[in-house]
Design an enzyme around this catalytic site. Structure first.
Site, PDB file in Angstrom:
ATOM      1  N   HIS A 101       7.569  -1.095  12.894  1.00 37.09           N
ATOM      2  CA  HIS A 101       6.521  -1.714  12.087  1.00 37.09           C
ATOM      3  C   HIS A 101       6.883  -3.187  11.872  1.00 37.09           C
ATOM      4  O   HIS A 101       7.921  -3.646  12.339  1.00 37.09           O
ATOM      5  CB  HIS A 101       6.406  -0.944  10.776  1.00 37.09           C
ATOM      6  N   ASP A 122       0.818  -1.224   0.000  1.00 37.90           N
ATOM      7  CA  ASP A 122       0.000   0.000   0.000  1.00 37.90           C
ATOM      8  C   ASP A 122       0.845   1.265   0.000  1.00 37.90           C
ATOM      9  O   ASP A 122       0.308   2.371  -0.046  1.00 37.90           O
ATOM     10  CB  ASP A 122      -0.991   0.004   1.186  1.00 37.90           C
ATOM     11  N   HIS A 123       2.181   1.099   0.023  1.00 43.20           N
ATOM     12  CA  HIS A 123       3.056   2.275   0.019  1.00 43.20           C
ATOM     13  C   HIS A 123       3.932   2.366  -1.233  1.00 43.20           C
ATOM     14  O   HIS A 123       4.637   3.354  -1.404  1.00 43.20           O
ATOM     15  CB  HIS A 123       3.938   2.288   1.275  1.00 43.20           C
ATOM     16  N   ASP A 135       4.241   3.614   8.452  1.00 41.96           N
ATOM     17  CA  ASP A 135       3.341   3.008   9.445  1.00 41.96           C
ATOM     18  C   ASP A 135       4.155   2.697  10.715  1.00 41.96           C
ATOM     19  O   ASP A 135       5.334   2.360  10.620  1.00 41.96           O
ATOM     20  CB  ASP A 135       2.788   1.699   8.918  1.00 41.96           C
TER      21      ASP A 135
HETATM   22 ZN   LIG Z   1       0.413   0.846   5.234  1.00 41.67          ZN
HETATM   23 ZN   LIG Z   2       2.873  -1.194   6.532  1.00 42.92          ZN
END
Ligand SMILES: [Zn+2]
Ligand SMILES: [Zn+2]
Length: 303
Positions: free
Chosen positions: A142, A66-67, A212
């Site tokens: 993370h 998602d990044h 994150d």
């Molecule tokens: Zn993320």
């Molecule tokens: Zn992440």
């Protein structure tokens, strides 16, 4: 001098409810920095009328999809649309070979060079610097190595008092010296103190990007007093156990971090797909830190 961030994506993990995975565009003095590049980032750049060829620097926090799943598409479009100037990518080391495989498999080498810099993962370090800004990493906690980014303006020069300078007819060539605090001496030997002809410079501004991470005080000192803190707030606090299991932060915890770090303003994002309405997350963070805003896609925040 313009210093602002535009939100291109605020969703965690998957796109949902018209929200998209993480990406932000930072404009500092018309230099464009892309921070993370979730899937579909290039579509949102088009939607918001942002010319992506103006982006010269890309920072990727970590290698969860998602990044960065939008990166190869954006880089490919840059090549197809005639880019020749280099792009500078700052990311975890493994991304370099991932990109190389993707580009090679496509059979069409890019028309421009990629300058890749592997981010050191366990220690904060300065990874970028130009004449007006420094970028330093923030080591986050993370499930995979992850760094946030601190964009710090350099000290600025003093501001010229135009009326005084004009009335004394000080030659233009001396203006930059006055800004640096160097006195002006005219042809007759009369000295004019730079401090009388200038005022204090604007304070350098700082933007902190933290996504994150599990809620942690390990990076508190680094973000202390920043003008704008973007912090992930994936869950509401009733899911704090899930947040810590998945190494994410709740909206309440993001507010607590902002309060402890005495930042000026908090922006929360990286919202879980379970939340259609973001208002409760906003209210939860505001209960702890009043000056909080939601990182809504398409919005631009001045720093
Ligand atoms: Zn993320
Ligand atoms: Zn992440």
């Amino acid at each position: 001098m313009r210093f602002e961030v535009t939100i291109l994506g605020n969703s965690s993990a998957t796109p949902v409810y018209d929200r998209n995975p993480t990406a932000q565009l930072l404009n500092h003095n018309e230099k464009f920095f892309l921070i993370d590049c979730g899937e579909g980032t290039q579509h949102r750049l088009l939607r918001y009328g942002i010319k992506y060829q103006r982006i010269d620097y890309i920072f990727i926090s970590h290698l969860h999809g998602d990044h960065y799943y939008g990166l190869i598409g954006l880089l490919s479009s840059m090549s197809l649309n005639g880019r020749v100037k280099p792009i500078f990518i700052y990311a975890p080391a493994a991304l370099e070979s991932i990109l190389a495989i993707q580009i090679e498999a496509g059979g069409t080498p890019f028309k421009y060079p990629i300058e890749f810099f592997a981010i050191p993962q366990n220690v904060s370090s300065v990874i970028f610097e130009n004449e007006s800004i420094v970028v330093e990493t923030i080591v986050l906690q993370h499930r995979v190595p992850c760094t946030g980014f601190l964009f710090k303006e350099k000290s600025k020069s003093r501001k010229v008092l135009k009326d005084k300078v004009t009335s004394l007819a000080i030659p233009t060539a001396y203006i930059s010296l006055l800004k640096r605090g160097i006195d002006y001496r005219d042809a007759s030997g009369q000295v004019y103190a730079a401090y009388d002809l200038t005022s204090e410079p604007d304070a350098p501004r700082v933007y902190a990007y933290c996504s994150d991470t599990v809620c942690s005080e390990s990076y508190l000192s680094q973000i202390e007093g920043v003008d704008l803190l973007y912090h992930e707030a994936t869950f509401m606090h009733d899911m704090v156990e899930r947040a810590s299991l998945t190494f994410h932060t709740t909206a309440q915890q993001a507010g607590e971090i902002a309060r402890k770090a005495k930042v000026k303003k908090l922006l929360i994002g990286h919202f879980s797909a379970r939340y259609k309405d973001l208002t409760p997350l906003h209210l939860e963070a505001k209960c702890v830190f009043e000056n909080t805003e939601l990182a809504q896609e398409g919005m631009t925040f001045s720093i």
